[in-house]
Design a protein around this motif. Structure first.
Motif, PDB file in Angstrom:
ATOM      1  N   ASP A   1       0.840  -1.198   0.000  1.00  0.00           N
ATOM      2  CA  ASP A   1       0.000   0.000   0.000  1.00  0.00           C
ATOM      3  C   ASP A   1       0.875   1.247   0.000  1.00  0.00           C
ATOM      4  OD1 ASP A   1      -2.347  -1.507   0.128  1.00  0.00           O
ATOM      5  OD2 ASP A   1      -2.211  -1.657   2.318  1.00  0.00           O
ATOM      6  N   PRO A   2       0.757   2.086  -1.002  1.00  0.00           N
ATOM      7  CA  PRO A   2       1.590   3.296  -1.049  1.00  0.00           C
ATOM      8  C   PRO A   2       1.166   4.316  -0.005  1.00  0.00           C
ATOM      9  CG  PRO A   2      -0.054   3.337  -2.792  1.00  0.00           C
ATOM     10  CD  PRO A   2      -0.174   1.987  -2.136  1.00  0.00           C
ATOM     11  N   THR A   3       2.128   5.143   0.409  1.00  0.00           N
ATOM     12  CA  THR A   3       1.856   6.218   1.362  1.00  0.00           C
ATOM     13  C   THR A   3       2.596   7.469   0.925  1.00  0.00           C
ATOM     14  OG1 THR A   3       1.682   4.611   3.176  1.00  0.00           O
ATOM     15  CG2 THR A   3       2.010   6.915   3.778  1.00  0.00           C
ATOM     16  N   PRO A   4       1.906   8.612   0.799  1.00  0.00           N
ATOM     17  CA  PRO A   4       0.450   8.764   0.927  1.00  0.00           C
ATOM     18  C   PRO A   4      -0.265   8.215  -0.292  1.00  0.00           C
ATOM     19  CG  PRO A   4       1.411  10.820   0.191  1.00  0.00           C
ATOM     20  CD  PRO A   4       2.559   9.876   0.431  1.00  0.00           C
ATOM     21  N   TRP A   5      -1.598   8.173  -0.211  1.00  0.00           N
ATOM     22  CA  TRP A   5      -2.361   7.675  -1.336  1.00  0.00           C
ATOM     23  C   TRP A   5      -3.729   8.343  -1.392  1.00  0.00           C
ATOM     24  CZ3 TRP A   5      -1.235   6.244  -5.744  1.00  0.00           C
ATOM     25  CH2 TRP A   5      -2.107   5.556  -6.586  1.00  0.00           C
ATOM     26  N   LEU A   6      -4.293   8.379  -2.590  1.00  0.00           N
ATOM     27  CA  LEU A   6      -5.636   8.901  -2.817  1.00  0.00           C
ATOM     28  C   LEU A   6      -6.468   7.784  -3.434  1.00  0.00           C
ATOM     29  CD1 LEU A   6      -7.653  11.334  -3.028  1.00  0.00           C
ATOM     30  CD2 LEU A   6      -6.806  11.640  -5.353  1.00  0.00           C
ATOM     31  N   PRO A   7      -7.308   7.104  -2.656  1.00  0.00           N
ATOM     32  CA  PRO A   7      -8.128   6.039  -3.232  1.00  0.00           C
ATOM     33  C   PRO A   7      -9.173   6.602  -4.182  1.00  0.00           C
ATOM     34  CG  PRO A   7      -8.798   6.471  -0.967  1.00  0.00           C
ATOM     35  CD  PRO A   7      -7.558   7.284  -1.211  1.00  0.00           C
ATOM     36  N   SER A   8      -9.565   5.811  -5.155  1.00  0.00           N
ATOM     37  CA  SER A   8     -10.599   6.245  -6.098  1.00  0.00           C
ATOM     38  C   SER A   8     -11.868   6.600  -5.326  1.00  0.00           C
ATOM     39  CB  SER A   8     -10.888   5.133  -7.104  1.00  0.00           C
ATOM     40  OG  SER A   8      -9.747   4.836  -7.877  1.00  0.00           O
ATOM     41  N   GLN A   9     -12.487   7.713  -5.702  1.00  0.00           N
ATOM     42  CA  GLN A   9     -13.632   8.207  -4.937  1.00  0.00           C
ATOM     43  C   GLN A   9     -14.453   9.214  -5.714  1.00  0.00           C
ATOM     44  OE1 GLN A   9     -11.743  10.902  -1.699  1.00  0.00           O
ATOM     45  NE2 GLN A   9     -10.201   9.371  -2.273  1.00  0.00           N
ATOM     46  N   GLU A  10     -15.626   9.537  -5.166  1.00  0.00           N
ATOM     47  CA  GLU A  10     -16.523  10.537  -5.741  1.00  0.00           C
ATOM     48  C   GLU A  10     -16.818  11.607  -4.697  1.00  0.00           C
ATOM     49  OE1 GLU A  10     -20.100   8.689  -7.043  1.00  0.00           O
ATOM     50  OE2 GLU A  10     -19.176   7.740  -8.797  1.00  0.00           O
ATOM     51  N   TYR A  11     -17.043  12.822  -5.182  1.00  0.00           N
ATOM     52  CA  TYR A  11     -17.412  13.942  -4.324  1.00  0.00           C
ATOM     53  C   TYR A  11     -18.535  14.713  -5.001  1.00  0.00           C
ATOM     54  CZ  TYR A  11     -16.977  18.437  -1.837  1.00  0.00           C
ATOM     55  OH  TYR A  11     -17.226  19.567  -1.121  1.00  0.00           O
ATOM     56  N   GLU A  12     -19.605  14.966  -4.257  1.00  0.00           N
ATOM     57  CA  GLU A  12     -20.743  15.717  -4.790  1.00  0.00           C
ATOM     58  C   GLU A  12     -21.187  16.736  -3.753  1.00  0.00           C
ATOM     59  OE1 GLU A  12     -25.363  14.908  -6.274  1.00  0.00           O
ATOM     60  OE2 GLU A  12     -24.103  13.258  -5.576  1.00  0.00           O
ATOM     61  N   SER A  13     -21.356  17.980  -4.183  1.00  0.00           N
ATOM     62  CA  SER A  13     -21.751  19.047  -3.271  1.00  0.00           C
ATOM     63  C   SER A  13     -22.708  19.991  -3.982  1.00  0.00           C
ATOM     64  CB  SER A  13     -20.513  19.809  -2.783  1.00  0.00           C
ATOM     65  OG  SER A  13     -20.876  20.925  -1.992  1.00  0.00           O
ATOM     66  N   SER A  14     -23.879  20.217  -3.382  1.00  0.00           N
ATOM     67  CA  SER A  14     -24.898  21.083  -3.982  1.00  0.00           C
ATOM     68  C   SER A  14     -25.275  22.188  -3.004  1.00  0.00           C
ATOM     69  CB  SER A  14     -26.155  20.278  -4.341  1.00  0.00           C
ATOM     70  OG  SER A  14     -25.851  19.231  -5.233  1.00  0.00           O
ATOM     71  N   HIS A  15     -25.477  23.404  -3.543  1.00  0.00           N
ATOM     72  CA  HIS A  15     -25.902  24.551  -2.740  1.00  0.00           C
ATOM     73  C   HIS A  15     -27.123  25.201  -3.387  1.00  0.00           C
ATOM     74  CE1 HIS A  15     -21.895  24.078  -1.037  1.00  0.00           C
ATOM     75  NE2 HIS A  15     -22.237  24.892  -0.062  1.00  0.00           N
ATOM     76  N   ASP A  16     -28.053  25.627  -2.553  1.00  0.00           N
ATOM     77  CA  ASP A  16     -29.305  26.249  -2.987  1.00  0.00           C
ATOM     78  C   ASP A  16     -29.503  27.499  -2.140  1.00  0.00           C
ATOM     79  OD1 ASP A  16     -31.949  26.998  -3.373  1.00  0.00           O
ATOM     80  OD2 ASP A  16     -32.801  25.039  -2.879  1.00  0.00           O
TER      81      ASP A  16
END
Length: 270
Positions: free
Chosen positions: A76-91
């Motif tokens: 396991d590499p260090t540091p690392w960024l695992p595959s992921q999703e980010y969603e943010s909504s503002h109203d």
């Protein structure tokens, strides 16, 4: 899930810097007289101003981003960024926001969601151990909410960073050396398309960037609907690669209450 790492990676996601085109030459692509253009390049500060202005005028936006990472070394590499999703909504009109972060690199669920409305924040977290809920009061003025939207709308474009000297630097499009490359299309509208294979900045993953590329789409108004980026290079004892895609969409759409909100209130009563 390392959420600070995710946000930092998104903030570091970059697109294009301002370089003038050839004097007296024609400008490639649509909108040649747009104020956010600098010859065949981009005036990043003006572009950021126009992009945020478009978001505020619409009353909100959804930021959706994915990160896909790979590593060919041992362990396991260090540091690392695992595959992921980010969603943010503002109203802005209804004073609501919704956030979801999900690690997609594992078979087990690893998701956190946060819904804010009417002075209250509801949280749901789903992991291999099950589902948990949280609730807390939120003391936030209309100005606070608008500032949060402004900050979110700069992700990947021009994110301010302070250093020990007190000087403000910026991460985002200014880390690239872009040039116009014709026309694209997003949401059924034409876009000016900018590309780059030159990155000048720091990344934690990979540790050293040897190959990089970026594509940026811009509407005539200066709204940026999509940024694509890729970095690859030596990392730990192997090669690491990260591909990040950012989309700004659903301008002015209302944020609706998630279907788990009632259960969250019931589970956190008392």
């Amino acid at each position: 899930m390392n959420r600070r790492r995710l946000l930092a990676a998104m903030g570091a996601a970059a697109g294009a810097s301002a370089l003038a085109g050839c004097a007296g030459g024609s400008v490639d692509g649509p909108f040649p007289d747009a104020e956010w253009r600098d010859g065949d390049g981009l005036d990043v500060e003006t572009l950021a101003t126009n992009h945020v202005g478009s978001v505020l005028e619409a009353g909100g936006v959804t930021l959706f981003s994915t990160a896909e990472s790979s590593y060919d070394g041992e362990g396991d590499p260090t540091p690392w960024l695992p595959s992921q999703e980010y969603e943010s909504s503002h109203d802005l009109e209804n004073g609501r926001s919704y956030l979801r972060q999900e690690v997609t690199a594992t078979e087990e669920p690893d998701v956190i969601e946060r819904y804010v409305a009417d002075g209250e924040a509801l949280v749901r977290e789903r992991t291999a151990e099950g589902v948990g809920y949280g609730r807390q009061a939120v003391d936030r003025t209309a100005d606070d909410f608008e500032e949060a939207l402004r900050s979110e709308a700069l992700v990947g474009i021009r994110v301010p960073r302070g250093d020990d000297s007190g000087e403000t630097t910026y991460e985002g499009l200014g880390n690239w050396d872009p040039h116009a490359e014709g026309e694209g299309e997003m949401e059924g509208q034409p876009t000016a398309r900018f590309v780059s294979d030159s990155f000048d900045g720091e990344r934690s993953v990979p540790e050293r960037v040897e190959t990089a590329s970026a594509t940026v789409h811009v509407f005539e108004s200066g709204f940026v609907p999509r940024i694509e980026q890729f970095w690859e290079g030596p990392h730990d004892d192997g090669t690491g690669a990260v591909e990040v895609e950012i989309e700004y969409r659903d301008r002015g759409e209302a944020v609706t209450e998630p279907d788990w909100a009632a259960e969250a209130r019931g589970e956190t009563e008392g």
